[in-house]
Write a protein that holds these residues in place. Structure first.
Motif, PDB file in Angstrom:
ATOM      1  N   LEU A 222      37.750  34.543  34.750  1.00  0.00           N
ATOM      2  CA  LEU A 222      37.937  36.055  34.707  1.00  0.00           C
ATOM      3  C   LEU A 222      37.171  36.519  33.545  1.00  0.00           C
ATOM      4  O   LEU A 222      36.318  37.714  33.758  1.00  0.00           O
ATOM      5  N   LEU A 223      37.280  36.197  32.414  1.00  0.00           N
ATOM      6  CA  LEU A 223      36.408  36.627  31.198  1.00  0.00           C
ATOM      7  C   LEU A 223      34.987  36.089  31.374  1.00  0.00           C
ATOM      8  O   LEU A 223      34.209  37.068  30.894  1.00  0.00           O
ATOM      9  N   ASN A 224      34.734  34.985  32.177  1.00  0.00           N
ATOM     10  CA  ASN A 224      33.166  34.900  32.316  1.00  0.00           C
ATOM     11  C   ASN A 224      32.654  36.017  33.272  1.00  0.00           C
ATOM     12  O   ASN A 224      31.405  36.418  33.242  1.00  0.00           O
ATOM     13  N   VAL A 225      33.601  36.307  34.191  1.00  0.00           N
ATOM     14  CA  VAL A 225      32.992  37.241  35.086  1.00  0.00           C
ATOM     15  C   VAL A 225      32.690  38.636  34.528  1.00  0.00           C
ATOM     16  O   VAL A 225      31.914  39.392  35.064  1.00  0.00           O
ATOM     17  N   ILE A 226      33.638  38.994  33.631  1.00  0.00           N
ATOM     18  CA  ILE A 226      33.340  40.327  32.798  1.00  0.00           C
ATOM     19  C   ILE A 226      32.098  40.122  31.974  1.00  0.00           C
ATOM     20  O   ILE A 226      31.291  41.232  32.033  1.00  0.00           O
ATOM     21  N   LEU A 227      31.723  39.185  31.446  1.00  0.00           N
ATOM     22  CA  LEU A 227      30.277  39.016  30.666  1.00  0.00           C
ATOM     23  C   LEU A 227      29.266  39.282  31.888  1.00  0.00           C
ATOM     24  O   LEU A 227      28.315  39.721  31.455  1.00  0.00           O
ATOM     25  N   THR A 228      29.400  38.485  33.103  1.00  0.00           N
ATOM     26  CA  THR A 228      28.420  38.645  33.954  1.00  0.00           C
ATOM     27  C   THR A 228      28.385  40.087  34.461  1.00  0.00           C
ATOM     28  O   THR A 228      27.256  40.792  34.728  1.00  0.00           O
TER      29      THR A 228
END
Length: 738
Positions: free
Chosen positions: A602-608
């Motif tokens: 989820l946090l990776n998706v925020i950066l994406t």
């Protein structure tokens, strides 16, 4: 012992009538000829006195060793004489005392010639030998009585000075009971020693016979003295002198430390080399241990733990805290002047309680006052748990561009300089300089392809004696907490910058009406992400860290228990933070691991998503700066040429949540080389590609957030379930019904 079976008397031949002798005279004559007349009582008495001393007599002797003896009546030459059966049974009963005496005397002799016997075994031997001296006096009295006994039975039947087997039996009855007890104890001493031997002897005090209880209690008073001497030294100075390993506290000499016979570390304790080689945590936890098999039965388990803690605390105060003044105080001197004995167990318990309270309070006073433990824990909370907001914001802002570069291009002195600048630019500059001196920035071990965000960490250095609580294992957990909160802060900071783009760039959006819907959808998704991250941060700092810190402060204010209690309280404080922040239940399970994996995604998706919004902002800015009537296709081409020649302002490195290593990008998200120019595909550079990336990232975030919130609702921890309420308070993330 076997009672000998006498041979049946042979059938007497018929006496001739002409002999003129009566039948009794003929029988007496025949017994004289065949040696069957009764042995004289004086001979039996002489043999009996010898047998009481374990010495073979003329008519009786022992057969076998002291542990395997048999008592037999054996002939002595051609004129062996007969002993009546009642007399023989009485002699055999008295011979038991001699047989027991041989066993006890052999034990005393073995202890006197051996150098490997323990102090408690030697004390038992000394006590038994003193008892044998009393027994020798009894034998001397019997021999004196025997000297006044007439040779013929008829002459001493009514004499009060004469010695008889009956009188010997009465006079030695008490000694027979004592010899039985001593023989039992010396046989038990062959299998056990030290505290186990004291425990074995103490078990006989529970016997119902008052004589045995009194005898064993008197024996324990002397036998247990070496144990109490060791105990006295241990609870008054922290020294352990136990050359024969008899005490229930053992000294571990396998720690690579130079220890003398008292368990002290040899050498100057204040030297840098000494401090570098000694780990206080290892010293406290492993230097001493309890051997329960050597714990006497009159020392309960809880009582033994207090004794164990007292000695460790005193040893730690002397050698780790360097507090020699404490041992000159009146309180310790009062306890040192007391004599500990087995007969005064209540006084012993009182002395132990007083010594435990004095030693524990002094040690906690050293840790909290002299070495400022709570100040160090507060510093760890402010810096490694990101409790100092302005310091964290300045550090994030100043060090962020450097961490976007490959890890092999970063240098520690540059990171340290940035850290010092962040301290000077925030309220941290007013903190205790002793605490700030221990704070440092460093890089973890990295592999090829990792960037600074993956390996950067703050470090807090501690030395002796604080490392008894802040052990390397504990500090690794602090670093784990920092890594998680630091990367969560990075995501939150990135979202704040993205929101500024959305709000402050509104003038540019007005010039491109065709992108209004794109920005509306981006703002909705970004608001959802900001809410999620902010609530997660608030949960970590307020619900977890601050509540756990309040418990830790309450324990510190009470100052109860010993150093083990302090270590346990800090361990619980840290474990509670780690488990609740990492969303782990009582026991780590596959479900918890999956939940953490989804949170990381989820946090990776925020950066994406944030990178996609940055591309959308750049595209919108370029279109607004173009001619008012430039066709959309030409704008796309101009934007693509602009993007191919510039580097993105946002790092495209993957995000790792709970560790120091790198992690792969999520399925459906783009990857790029950290720090390199953001070279993207033509389809992604176009407005259609940007829209697809923004929309897919927003949808993937919502899907993952729905999974996380619903998983948190069934979490075993109540605080974690409350996080689900905060994240989905309006049922926004409830699962759709089928």
């Amino acid at each position: 012992m076997n009672i000998p079976q006498l041979p049946e008397p042979p059938i007497l031949p018929a006496a001739p009538i002409s002999s003129g002798l009566s039948k009794s005279q003929l029988l007496s004559k025949w017994r004289d000829e065949h040696g069957l007349n009764n042995t004289s009582s004086i001979d039996i008495l002489r043999d009996t006195v010898n047998i009481l001393q374990g010495i073979d007599g003329t008519f009786f002797r022992f057969q076998g060793t002291a542990n395997q003896s048999e008592f037999k009546l054996i002939p002595t030459g051609q004129r062996s004489k007969r002993v009546p059966k009642p007399t023989l049974e009485l002699v055999i009963r008295l011979a038991e005392l001699g047989w027991l005496y041989k066993q006890v005397a052999e034990f005393v002799h073995e202890c006197s010639t051996s150098t490997s016997k323990g102090l408690i075994t030697q004390a038992l031997s000394r006590h038994v030998q003193n008892r044998l001296y009393d027994f020798y006096r009894l034998i001397a009295l019997l021999e004196a009585q025997l000297a006044h006994t007439p040779e013929k039975d008829d002459d001493h039947s009514d004499s009060t000075d004469s010695l008889t087997l009956g009188r010997i039996s009465v006079w030695t009855e008490e000694w027979r009971l004592k010899m039985r007890m001593m023989s039992t104890l010396v046989q038990g001493a062959e299998d056990v020693h030290g505290g186990a031997l004291v425990s074995l002897i103490h078990g006989y005090t529970e016997n119902g016979d008052p004589f045995i209880r009194a005898f064993v209690s008197e024996l324990l008073e002397e036998v247990s003295q070496p144990f109490f001497n060791t105990l006295h030294t241990w609870i008054t100075s922290g020294e352990l002198y136990d050359p024969f390993k008899e005490f229930f506290v053992s000294n571990n000499n396998d720690l690579g430390m130079d220890l003398n016979s008292f368990g002290w570390m040899v050498g100057a304790a204040n030297t840098a080399e000494h401090k570098a080689n000694i780990d206080a945590g290892q010293l406290w936890a492993k230097k001493y241990s309890v051997r329960d098999e050597m714990r006497p039965r009159f020392v309960g388990e809880a009582f033994a733990k207090k004794i164990f803690s007292i000695g460790k605390s005193l040893n730690f105060i002397r050698h780790s805290c360097m507090d020699e003044e404490f041992f000159a105080t009146n309180q310790i001197s009062d306890i040192a002047n007391k004599v500990l004995t087995y007969s005064d167990i209540p006084s012993l318990e009182q002395s132990i309680d007083i010594a435990f309270s004095i030693a524990s309070q002094r040690l906690l006073e050293n840790m909290f006052s002299k070495y400022k433990l709570m100040d160090h824990l507060q510093a760890l909370k402010r810096y490694l748990m990101l409790g100092s907001g302005d310091f964290v914001d300045i550090l994030m802002e100043s060090i962020g561009p450097s961490l976007a570069r490959p890890a092999n291009t970063l240098y520690r002195h540059n990171l340290t300089a940035t850290l010092e600048a962040a301290i000077r630019g925030s309220n941290a500059q007013y903190d205790d300089q002793e605490m700030l001196r221990r704070l440092d920035a460093r890089m973890l071990e990295y592999t090829h392809g990792e960037i600074g965000w993956d390996v950067f960490t703050l470090e807090y250095r501690v030395d002796q004696p604080l490392d008894v609580i802040l052990t390397p294992e504990v500090m690794s957990k602090y670093r784990r907490i920092f890594n998680y909160l630091w990367r969560l802060k990075r995501v939150e900071s990135d979202l704040v910058k993205g929101w500024k783009r959305c709000v402050m760039g509104k003038r540019s959006y007005l010039k491109v009406p065709s992108l209004d819907n794109d920005w509306h959808q981006a703002r909705l998704a970004m608001s959802e992400m900001i809410h999620f991250v902010k609530e997660l941060e608030a949960y970590c700092h307020l619900e977890v860290i601050e509540c756990s810190w309040e418990r830790m402060e309450q324990f510190a204010s009470k100052r109860e228990g010993d150093l083990d209690a302090l270590i346990a309280a800090h361990r619980d404080y840290l474990e509670r933070i780690v488990s609740k922040i990492m969303l782990v239940g009582g026991r780590s399970s596959r479900r918890d691991e999956e939940l953490m994996q989804k949170t990381k995604q989820l946090l990776n998706v925020i950066l994406t998503f944030r990178r996609a919004v940055e591309d959308l902002y750049t595209f919108t800015l370029h279109m607004s700066s173009s001619l008012d009537h430039t066709p959309i296709d030409n704008a796309n081409n101009n934007y693509r040429n602009k993007r191919l020649s510039t580097a993105s302002s946002i790092s495209r490195a993957p995000f790792e949540v709970a560790g120091g290593g790198s992690s792969s990008s999520m399925t459906g998200s783009r990857t790029s080389t950290p720090g390199a120019a953001s070279v993207v595909d033509e389809d992604d550079d176009s407005i259609a590609g940007i829209r697809t990336r923004v929309q897919s990232s927003a949808e993937e975030f919502h899907e993952l957030a729905t999974y996380v919130v619903n998983a948190l609702q069934s979490h075993p921890d109540l605080d974690v379930r409350f996080l689900a309420v905060r994240l989905g308070f309006n049922q926004f993330y409830r699962k759709p019904t089928k």
